[in-house]
Every structure is written in C-alpha cells, then in structure tokens.
Design an enzyme around this catalytic site. Structure first.
Site, PDB file in Angstrom:
ATOM      1  N   LYS A 181      -6.233  -5.275   2.112  1.00 18.60           N
ATOM      2  CA  LYS A 181      -5.638  -5.616   3.406  1.00 18.60           C
ATOM      3  C   LYS A 181      -6.092  -6.998   3.915  1.00 18.60           C
ATOM      4  O   LYS A 181      -7.055  -7.597   3.380  1.00 18.60           O
ATOM      5  CB  LYS A 181      -5.993  -4.514   4.413  1.00 18.60           C
ATOM      6  CG  LYS A 181      -5.368  -3.149   4.073  1.00 18.60           C
ATOM      7  CD  LYS A 181      -5.698  -2.110   5.149  1.00 18.60           C
ATOM      8  CE  LYS A 181      -5.068  -0.765   4.860  1.00 18.60           C
ATOM      9  NZ  LYS A 181      -5.340   0.223   5.945  1.00 18.60           N
ATOM     10  N   TYR A 207       4.620   1.904   6.654  1.00 20.49           N
ATOM     11  CA  TYR A 207       3.845   2.813   7.507  1.00 20.49           C
ATOM     12  C   TYR A 207       4.743   3.638   8.436  1.00 20.49           C
ATOM     13  O   TYR A 207       4.271   4.121   9.472  1.00 20.49           O
ATOM     14  CB  TYR A 207       2.816   2.021   8.314  1.00 20.49           C
ATOM     15  CG  TYR A 207       1.543   1.717   7.530  1.00 20.49           C
ATOM     16  CD1 TYR A 207       0.752   2.758   7.015  1.00 20.49           C
ATOM     17  CD2 TYR A 207       1.111   0.420   7.322  1.00 20.49           C
ATOM     18  CE1 TYR A 207      -0.414   2.492   6.310  1.00 20.49           C
ATOM     19  CE2 TYR A 207      -0.068   0.153   6.620  1.00 20.49           C
ATOM     20  CZ  TYR A 207      -0.816   1.189   6.113  1.00 20.49           C
ATOM     21  OH  TYR A 207      -1.975   0.951   5.418  1.00 20.49           O
ATOM     22  N   ASN A 247      -9.634  -1.764   7.764  1.00 16.59           N
ATOM     23  CA  ASN A 247     -10.463  -0.980   6.844  1.00 16.59           C
ATOM     24  C   ASN A 247     -10.235  -1.320   5.371  1.00 16.59           C
ATOM     25  O   ASN A 247     -10.413  -0.472   4.495  1.00 16.59           O
ATOM     26  CB  ASN A 247     -10.320   0.514   7.126  1.00 16.59           C
ATOM     27  CG  ASN A 247      -8.900   0.997   6.942  1.00 16.59           C
ATOM     28  OD1 ASN A 247      -8.029   0.221   6.593  1.00 16.59           O
ATOM     29  ND2 ASN A 247      -8.679   2.273   7.169  1.00 16.59           N
ATOM     30  N   HIS A 260      -5.795   0.208   1.284  1.00 16.35           N
ATOM     31  CA  HIS A 260      -4.901   1.372   1.356  1.00 16.35           C
ATOM     32  C   HIS A 260      -4.839   1.991  -0.029  1.00 16.35           C
ATOM     33  O   HIS A 260      -4.838   1.273  -1.030  1.00 16.35           O
ATOM     34  CB  HIS A 260      -3.481   0.941   1.754  1.00 16.35           C
ATOM     35  CG  HIS A 260      -2.457   2.007   1.462  1.00 16.35           C
ATOM     36  ND1 HIS A 260      -2.184   3.029   2.345  1.00 16.35           N
ATOM     37  CD2 HIS A 260      -1.700   2.258   0.351  1.00 16.35           C
ATOM     38  CE1 HIS A 260      -1.297   3.839   1.805  1.00 16.35           C
ATOM     39  NE2 HIS A 260      -0.977   3.398   0.603  1.00 16.35           N
ATOM     40  N   GLU A 320       5.686   4.158  -2.999  1.00 17.72           N
ATOM     41  CA  GLU A 320       4.996   2.930  -2.585  1.00 17.72           C
ATOM     42  C   GLU A 320       4.996   1.885  -3.707  1.00 17.72           C
ATOM     43  O   GLU A 320       5.207   0.694  -3.460  1.00 17.72           O
ATOM     44  CB  GLU A 320       3.573   3.264  -2.139  1.00 17.72           C
ATOM     45  CG  GLU A 320       3.559   4.056  -0.837  1.00 17.72           C
ATOM     46  CD  GLU A 320       2.176   4.582  -0.441  1.00 17.72           C
ATOM     47  OE1 GLU A 320       2.094   5.219   0.611  1.00 17.72           O
ATOM     48  OE2 GLU A 320       1.192   4.349  -1.175  1.00 17.72           O
TER      49      GLU A 320
END
Ligand code: GDP
Length: 140
Positions: A11, A51, A114, A117, A128
């Site tokens: 990320k 998302y 964080n 993913h 995905e």
C-alpha cells in the site's frame, strides 16, 4: 495442501517509506513466490471497485483516499495454501493486535495505513487478480 495464488497490494504507506523490498523479503522468507508484480497509481474508480464490499463502512472514504494517495505495488503470490499463509504473514488488520514478526507488526503505521492487502478467500483472490493482471503477466 494445494498450490494456490493470492492477490497482494503493497500500500501507499509502504511505497512512501521505500520499504517495498523489506516487505517482499518477509513474503519470500515465508515461502511465497512473487509470480507477478507491478507498481501502479491506482485510480479512484479502481480503488472504489476493489473495496466495494466496504462501501457502507464509515472509513470507506478515508480508505479510498489513502489507496490513491501514492503508488502501490500489486502482486500475485503463489505457494502451498498461499491465501491463508499470506494472511498469517500479514498479521491482524490493526497492527497493535498483529503477531510478532508479521508484516503489519513490523511495518504498519495504523489500522488504516497498514502496509499490505491480501485476499481472504479463493473466490476473492481470483476476482482481485483478474482486476489487475492478465494471464500472460503471471509467470509461475
Ligand atoms: P484486511 O482484510 O485485514 O485488510 O481488513 P478489512 O477487509 O477489514 O479492511 C480493509 C482495509 O480497510 C484495511 O486493511 C484497512 O486499510 C482499512 N480499514 C479497516 N478498518 C479501518 C478503520 O477502522 N479505519 C480506517 N481508516 N481504515 C480501516
């Protein structure tokens, strides 16, 4: 256990801190193979689609803003039981609750920022992966 493929995103908090290699080292040390990888700037539309399951959550706007705030590295990881294994390697969503040695314990800044993913099931992994890679970009 079967050889599986899972989808991973490193990320924007990680690309900003130039720690994509450190994250990849933890992935590879866990026995997962990076069989596809590219650095992209996600569009708002891509982030909202990716998302969509969280669209009703209060943090959705913040999450989309974060995911388009800088480049990400999208990846396909392969290995025995790769989906569950990568969830273990990532650690809990909230880094303060993540186990020692996990990517999020070592590197994540907060529950939102964080670092990584990883897909949560075989069905979502397939969806995905197809959102970001064509078949000939994945070389196992
Ligand atoms: P994951 O599967 O561990 O990534 O967790 P979830 O599917 O529950 O949430 C998806 C992503 O939304 C997380 O990885 C975080 O980046 C973000 N997120 C989850 N909970 C929160 C929250 O309470 N606040 C914010 N800002 N982001 C959150």
């Amino acid at each position: 256990m079967a050889i599986e493929r899972t989808f991973s995103i490193i990320k924007p908090d990680a690309t900003a801190r130039n720690i994509t290699g450190a994250v990849n080292a933890l992935i590879e040390q866990a026995g997962l193979r990076i069989v596809a990888q590219k650095r992209i700037q996600m569009t708002r539309g891509q982030a909202e689609t990716f998302y969509a399951v969280h669209s009703a959550r209060p943090f959705f706007g913040e999450l989309v803003d974060f995911m388009v705030s800088g480049p990400v590295v999208v990846q396909v990881l392969e290995g025995e039981g790769a989906i569950a294994k990568y969830r273990d390697v990532m650690g809990a969503t909230d880094p303060s609750k993540a186990a020692e040695g996990t990517i999020r314990k070592v590197h994540a800044k907060s529950i939102g920022e964080n670092t990584v993913h990883g897909s949560d099931a075989a069905e979502t992994a397939a969806i995905e992966i197809a959102q970001f890679f064509s078949g000939n970009e994945i070389v196992g």
